[in-house]
Scaffold this active site. Structure first.
Site, PDB file in Angstrom:
ATOM      1  NE  ARG A 163      -5.235  -1.447   9.919  1.00  0.00           N
ATOM      2  CZ  ARG A 163      -4.178  -0.973   9.276  1.00  0.00           C
ATOM      3  NH1 ARG A 163      -4.199   0.191   8.687  1.00  0.00           N
ATOM      4  NH2 ARG A 163      -3.085  -1.700   9.191  1.00  0.00           N
TER       5      ARG A 163
ATOM      6  NE  ARG B 233       5.515   0.177  10.214  1.00  0.00           N
ATOM      7  CZ  ARG B 233       4.429  -0.005   9.464  1.00  0.00           C
ATOM      8  NH1 ARG B 233       4.369   0.536   8.244  1.00  0.00           N
ATOM      9  NH2 ARG B 233       3.414  -0.707   9.907  1.00  0.00           N
TER      10      ARG B 233
ATOM     11  CE  LYS C 171      -2.044  -1.204   3.909  1.00  0.00           C
ATOM     12  NZ  LYS C 171      -1.336  -2.469   4.225  1.00  0.00           N
TER      13      LYS C 171
ATOM     14  NE  ARG D 275       7.511  -1.805   6.497  1.00  0.00           N
ATOM     15  CZ  ARG D 275       6.190  -1.893   6.541  1.00  0.00           C
ATOM     16  NH1 ARG D 275       5.467  -1.396   5.553  1.00  0.00           N
ATOM     17  NH2 ARG D 275       5.601  -2.453   7.566  1.00  0.00           N
TER      18      ARG D 275
ATOM     19  NE  ARG E 178       1.791  -4.737  11.245  1.00  0.00           N
ATOM     20  CZ  ARG E 178       2.936  -4.559  10.584  1.00  0.00           C
ATOM     21  NH1 ARG E 178       4.072  -5.055  11.073  1.00  0.00           N
ATOM     22  NH2 ARG E 178       2.958  -3.888   9.456  1.00  0.00           N
TER      23      ARG E 178
HETATM   24  P1  AP5 Z   1       4.804  -1.429   1.987  1.00  0.00           P
HETATM   25  O1  AP5 Z   1       4.387  -0.772   0.717  1.00  0.00           O
HETATM   26  O2  AP5 Z   1       5.473  -0.586   3.004  1.00  0.00           O
HETATM   27  O3  AP5 Z   1       3.559  -2.238   2.616  1.00  0.00           O
HETATM   28  P2  AP5 Z   1       2.213  -1.727   3.253  1.00  0.00           P
HETATM   29  O4  AP5 Z   1       1.081  -2.417   2.550  1.00  0.00           O
HETATM   30  O5  AP5 Z   1       2.149  -0.251   3.309  1.00  0.00           O
HETATM   31  O6  AP5 Z   1       2.331  -2.416   4.695  1.00  0.00           O
HETATM   32  P3  AP5 Z   1       2.231  -1.820   6.173  1.00  0.00           P
HETATM   33  O7  AP5 Z   1       3.009  -2.765   7.034  1.00  0.00           O
HETATM   34  O8  AP5 Z   1       2.571  -0.387   6.231  1.00  0.00           O
HETATM   35  O9  AP5 Z   1       0.683  -2.018   6.411  1.00  0.00           O
HETATM   36  P4  AP5 Z   1      -0.057  -2.068   7.745  1.00  0.00           P
HETATM   37  O10 AP5 Z   1      -1.467  -2.018   7.265  1.00  0.00           O
HETATM   38  O11 AP5 Z   1       0.326  -3.203   8.602  1.00  0.00           O
HETATM   39  O12 AP5 Z   1       0.461  -0.783   8.539  1.00  0.00           O
HETATM   40  P5  AP5 Z   1      -0.095   0.693   8.748  1.00  0.00           P
HETATM   41  O13 AP5 Z   1       1.043   1.597   8.757  1.00  0.00           O
HETATM   42  O14 AP5 Z   1      -1.246   0.986   7.862  1.00  0.00           O
HETATM   43  O15 AP5 Z   1       5.730  -2.680   1.603  1.00  0.00           O
HETATM   44  C1  AP5 Z   1       6.301  -3.507   2.603  1.00  0.00           C
HETATM   45  C2  AP5 Z   1       7.726  -3.898   2.214  1.00  0.00           C
HETATM   46  O16 AP5 Z   1       7.701  -4.697   1.029  1.00  0.00           O
HETATM   47  C3  AP5 Z   1       8.611  -2.690   1.877  1.00  0.00           C
HETATM   48  O17 AP5 Z   1       9.904  -2.973   2.310  1.00  0.00           O
HETATM   49  C4  AP5 Z   1       8.568  -2.628   0.331  1.00  0.00           C
HETATM   50  O18 AP5 Z   1       9.739  -2.070  -0.195  1.00  0.00           O
HETATM   51  C5  AP5 Z   1       8.406  -4.084  -0.054  1.00  0.00           C
HETATM   52  N1  AP5 Z   1       7.563  -4.267  -1.239  1.00  0.00           N
HETATM   53  C6  AP5 Z   1       6.448  -3.545  -1.582  1.00  0.00           C
HETATM   54  N2  AP5 Z   1       5.930  -4.011  -2.732  1.00  0.00           N
HETATM   55  C7  AP5 Z   1       6.722  -5.053  -3.118  1.00  0.00           C
HETATM   56  C8  AP5 Z   1       6.703  -5.948  -4.245  1.00  0.00           C
HETATM   57  N3  AP5 Z   1       5.733  -5.854  -5.189  1.00  0.00           N
HETATM   58  N4  AP5 Z   1       7.663  -6.900  -4.327  1.00  0.00           N
HETATM   59  C9  AP5 Z   1       8.635  -6.999  -3.375  1.00  0.00           C
HETATM   60  N5  AP5 Z   1       8.706  -6.166  -2.289  1.00  0.00           N
HETATM   61  C10 AP5 Z   1       7.764  -5.205  -2.172  1.00  0.00           C
HETATM   62  O19 AP5 Z   1      -0.685   0.584  10.238  1.00  0.00           O
HETATM   63  C11 AP5 Z   1       0.154   0.338  11.342  1.00  0.00           C
HETATM   64  C12 AP5 Z   1      -0.692   0.205  12.607  1.00  0.00           C
HETATM   65  O20 AP5 Z   1      -1.376   1.440  12.882  1.00  0.00           O
HETATM   66  C13 AP5 Z   1      -1.802  -0.842  12.581  1.00  0.00           C
HETATM   67  O21 AP5 Z   1      -1.306  -2.132  12.907  1.00  0.00           O
HETATM   68  C14 AP5 Z   1      -2.782  -0.291  13.612  1.00  0.00           C
HETATM   69  O22 AP5 Z   1      -2.368  -0.589  14.910  1.00  0.00           O
HETATM   70  C15 AP5 Z   1      -2.680   1.212  13.416  1.00  0.00           C
HETATM   71  N6  AP5 Z   1      -3.675   1.731  12.438  1.00  0.00           N
HETATM   72  C16 AP5 Z   1      -3.412   2.267  11.214  1.00  0.00           C
HETATM   73  N7  AP5 Z   1      -4.538   2.609  10.570  1.00  0.00           N
HETATM   74  C17 AP5 Z   1      -5.559   2.293  11.422  1.00  0.00           C
HETATM   75  C18 AP5 Z   1      -6.977   2.390  11.324  1.00  0.00           C
HETATM   76  N8  AP5 Z   1      -7.584   2.874  10.227  1.00  0.00           N
HETATM   77  N9  AP5 Z   1      -7.714   1.946  12.375  1.00  0.00           N
HETATM   78  C19 AP5 Z   1      -7.144   1.460  13.501  1.00  0.00           C
HETATM   79  N10 AP5 Z   1      -5.803   1.338  13.647  1.00  0.00           N
HETATM   80  C20 AP5 Z   1      -5.009   1.742  12.618  1.00  0.00           C
HETATM   81 ZN    ZN Z   2       2.101   1.146   4.889  1.00  0.00          ZN
END
Ligand code: AP5
Ligand code: ZN
Length: 217
Positions: A89, A161, A13, A128, A172
């Protein structure tokens, strides 16, 4: 363009959303990035949120909905549209988003799910590296920065992170399937859902995403 990118941790994402932002001149709202900013500033919300994030839980719906509402009102580039990353979410978040958009006489026009098997996400998450200030993410192996451990744009150091370990990832993923799975169904019923293969390389995923949005313009 008013779209939602949905997918498990590590699906890509945060890698793809900025490309959508730049190509289609919309704002990128990432609730995880917003929370991490609060954590970094050690605000009361940040201190509470960190405890939840580090165990792979979800911050309360009201807090998250208000964060998005505030950004939609204040961020001028959202007038042109938006890409949501990490929100909604839960089903209540999705329902409140609909209400909020209805007040603005707007609605979601597409929801794209990044489809990928859970077991492929372990190496993505544990490798990452992120630039905290911008939210830019890299991967030690799959998308290395030009210079080891520093951000390509600012030259500032990259970090890991605190929730990027196997134990928290497992939680997660569980949260994603139980809480966000129903959100996917919510949009399927509305006929807004599309899925794409997120196990491909970042450039192939981007081309597939781009063609979805170009065809909708
Ligand atoms: P990356 O693009 O960073 O992945 P991502 O989908 O953004 O994954 P996240 O871990 O950020 O998602 P998340 O939903 O767990 O965390 P969030 O920050 O939203 O890619 C990952 C890695 O893979 C990178 O190293 C990249 O380079 C590599 N990569 C990407 N594409 C690739 C490909 N095609 N091939 C190979 N490698 C690739 O949320 C964090 C926390 O915040 C949650 O756990 C929760 O506690 C809280 N939170 C956030 N939003 C809410 C909400 N709406 N409600 C309640 N709690 C929330
Ligand atoms: Zn992310």
């Amino acid at each position: 363009l008013r779209t939602i990118l949905v997918g498990p941790p590590g699906a890509g994402k945060g890698t793809q959303a900025p490309k959508i932002r730049d190509e289609f001149c919309v704002c990128h709202l990432a609730t995880g990035d917003m929370l991490r900013e609060q954590v970094q500033q050690k605000t009361p919300l940040g201190i509470e949120a960190k405890k939840i994030m580090d165990v792979g839980g979800l911050v309360s719906d009201d807090i998250m909905v208000n964060m998005i509402k505030d950004q939609l009102e204040r961020n001028k580039s959202c007038k042109n549209g938006f890409v949501l990353d990490g929100f909604p979410r839960t089903v209540p978040q999705a329902q409140k988003l609909d209400g909020m958009l209805a007040e603005r006489k707007e609605k979601i026009d597409s929801v794209v799910q990044l489809l990928i098997d859970d077991q492929l996400l372990i190496s993505r998450i544990t490798g990452r590296l992120v630039h905290p200030a911008s939210g830019r993410s890299y991967h030690k192996e799959f998308n290395p920065p030009k210079k080891s451990n520093v951000d390509d744009v600012t030259g500032e150091p990259l970090i890991q992170r605190s929730d990027d370990n196997v134990e928290t990832l497992t939680k997660r993923l569980r949260t994603f399937h139980s809480q966000t799975g129903p959100v996917v169904d919510y949009y399927k019923v509305k006929g807004l859902w599309q899925g794409i293969d997120a196990a491909q390389s970042p450039s192939v995923v981007w081309e597939n995403l781009r063609s979805i949005f170009v065809s909708k313009k």
